[in-house]
Write an enzyme that holds these catalytic residues in place. Structure first.
Site, short mmCIF file in Angstrom:
data_model
loop_
_atom_site.label_atom_id
_atom_site.label_comp_id
_atom_site.label_asym_id
_atom_site.label_seq_id
_atom_site.Cartn_x
_atom_site.Cartn_y
_atom_site.Cartn_z
N PRO A 179 9.64 -13.35 -4.65
CA PRO A 179 11.08 -13.61 -4.79
C PRO A 179 11.68 -13.18 -6.12
O PRO A 179 12.87 -13.32 -6.33
CB PRO A 179 11.18 -15.12 -4.61
CG PRO A 179 9.90 -15.63 -5.20
CD PRO A 179 8.85 -14.61 -4.80
N GLY A 180 10.83 -12.71 -7.05
CA GLY A 180 11.40 -12.15 -8.27
C GLY A 180 11.00 -12.80 -9.57
O GLY A 180 11.65 -12.58 -10.60
N ASP A 235 1.96 -7.98 -8.51
CA ASP A 235 1.41 -9.31 -8.20
C ASP A 235 1.27 -9.43 -6.68
O ASP A 235 1.46 -10.49 -6.10
CB ASP A 235 2.33 -10.40 -8.76
CG ASP A 235 1.65 -11.77 -8.83
OD1 ASP A 235 0.43 -11.81 -9.02
OD2 ASP A 235 2.36 -12.79 -8.69
N LYS A 264 -6.17 -10.33 -6.58
CA LYS A 264 -6.22 -11.60 -5.87
C LYS A 264 -7.37 -11.59 -4.87
O LYS A 264 -7.50 -10.67 -4.07
CB LYS A 264 -4.89 -11.86 -5.15
CG LYS A 264 -3.70 -11.91 -6.10
CD LYS A 264 -2.45 -12.41 -5.43
CE LYS A 264 -1.31 -12.51 -6.43
NZ LYS A 264 -0.12 -13.18 -5.87
#
Length: 301
Positions: A179-180, A235, A264
């Site tokens: 979402p930023g 990310d 991840k």
């Protein structure tokens, strides 16, 4: 020569596996601290690496403090055992400030050693460590109103550990941006940000000066359609092997100067991919204090 590796909290198994894969000779384990024969090796899952450790007999609290002060001034305590005795020793050492960091800020530069009590009368100490923060743990004065999620904290930490960050007018590519949280950090620094994600940004972030959203797949994006960028950030939640191919594509393009990417892990830790990232010339792969089951790539070309 003895080196000790302090596992990131909750990731003892990952560090143990990494040391075994590297052939490190673990001679003793002290809770999260793995004490090994030989010089230091790269260990991404170590929150802190203690170089050239010395083991000292300590007859009293006063003699322990004197022994540490004779080596250097600044010390961080790791006390999984013998807590009370360790605390009394710490009281006799010079105070080391542990104020939360106000981002953006450089990491401390003063030498910070680490020590622990192996037994009430036996101390292990290292005057030189890999992390400038006590036990590899950094706290920030948090921004609780601006970012849309808490992912901004690991980007803050990554940039502090890297030692530099985007400046006004620098061009950044944020892959998997929604979402930023990371886009918010970059735009707050004055950078121009191309935020790439099929999902939209938080409206507050999308409205920030210098932010451009592209509703595309980060993996389908071709470098030639973007052009030169000062920074590439990622990310993205994906398997590390897939991220490695993405990073290699952008490295081969010659269009990126700096990379900050999160590896991840889903299920078992992919040590092979982590090692491949670490083998990139100039790369640092480390577990940040604000990381979960993930590592961070720092690379300046």
């Amino acid at each position: 020569m003895t080196t000790a590796y302090l596992a990131a909290d909750g990731f003892d198994d990952q560090l143990q596996e990494e040391l075994q894969r590297a052939g490190a000779a673990v001679i003793r384990r002290h809770e999260r601290l793995f004490i090994c024969d030989g010089p230091a090796i790269a260990a991404a899952w170590a929150a802190n690496i203690w170089h050239d450790c010395v083991e000292l007999p300590v007859a009293s609290i006063g003699s322990a403090a004197r022994a540490l002060r004779d080596i250097q001034r600044n010390w961080a305590m790791y006390a999984p055992l013998h807590h009370r005795r360790a605390a009394l020793i710490e009281e006799r050492l010079p105070h080391v400030s542990a104020k939360p960091v106000v981002f953006p800020a450089a990491a401390p530069t003063a030498p910070l050693g680490s020590w622990t009590l192996l037994a009430p009368d036996r101390l292990l100490a290292a005057g030189r460590c890999s992390s400038p923060f006590a036990n590899g743990e950094v706290a920030f004065v948090e921004d609780k109103t601006g970012p849309p999620n808490r992912a901004y904290l690991k980007l803050w930490e990554a940039l502090v550990r890297l030692g530099h960050w985007p400046g006004a007018g620098e061009r950044c590519l944020d892959l998997g941006a929604s979402p930023g949280g990371w886009t918010y950090v970059l735009a707050s620094l004055g950078a121009d940000v191309i935020a790439v994600d099929k999902a939209p940004l938080d409206p507050k972030v999308a409205a920030m000066a210098g932010v451009e959203w592209r509703g595309e797949s980060a993996f389908a994006l071709e470098p030639a359609t973007v052009g030169p960028v000062d920074w590439l950030f990622s990310d993205i939640a994906c398997y590390p092997a897939r991220l490695l191919r993405l990073v290699e594509k952008w490295r081969a393009s010659g269009l990126v100067r700096n990379f900050v990417c999160t590896l991840k892990f889903q299920g078992a830790t992919d040590h092979e991919s982590a090692a491949a990232f670490g083998a990139i010339p100039g790369a640092r792969v480390l577990h940040l204090h604000h990381n979960k089951h993930e590592l961070t790539l720092l690379l300046s070309q």
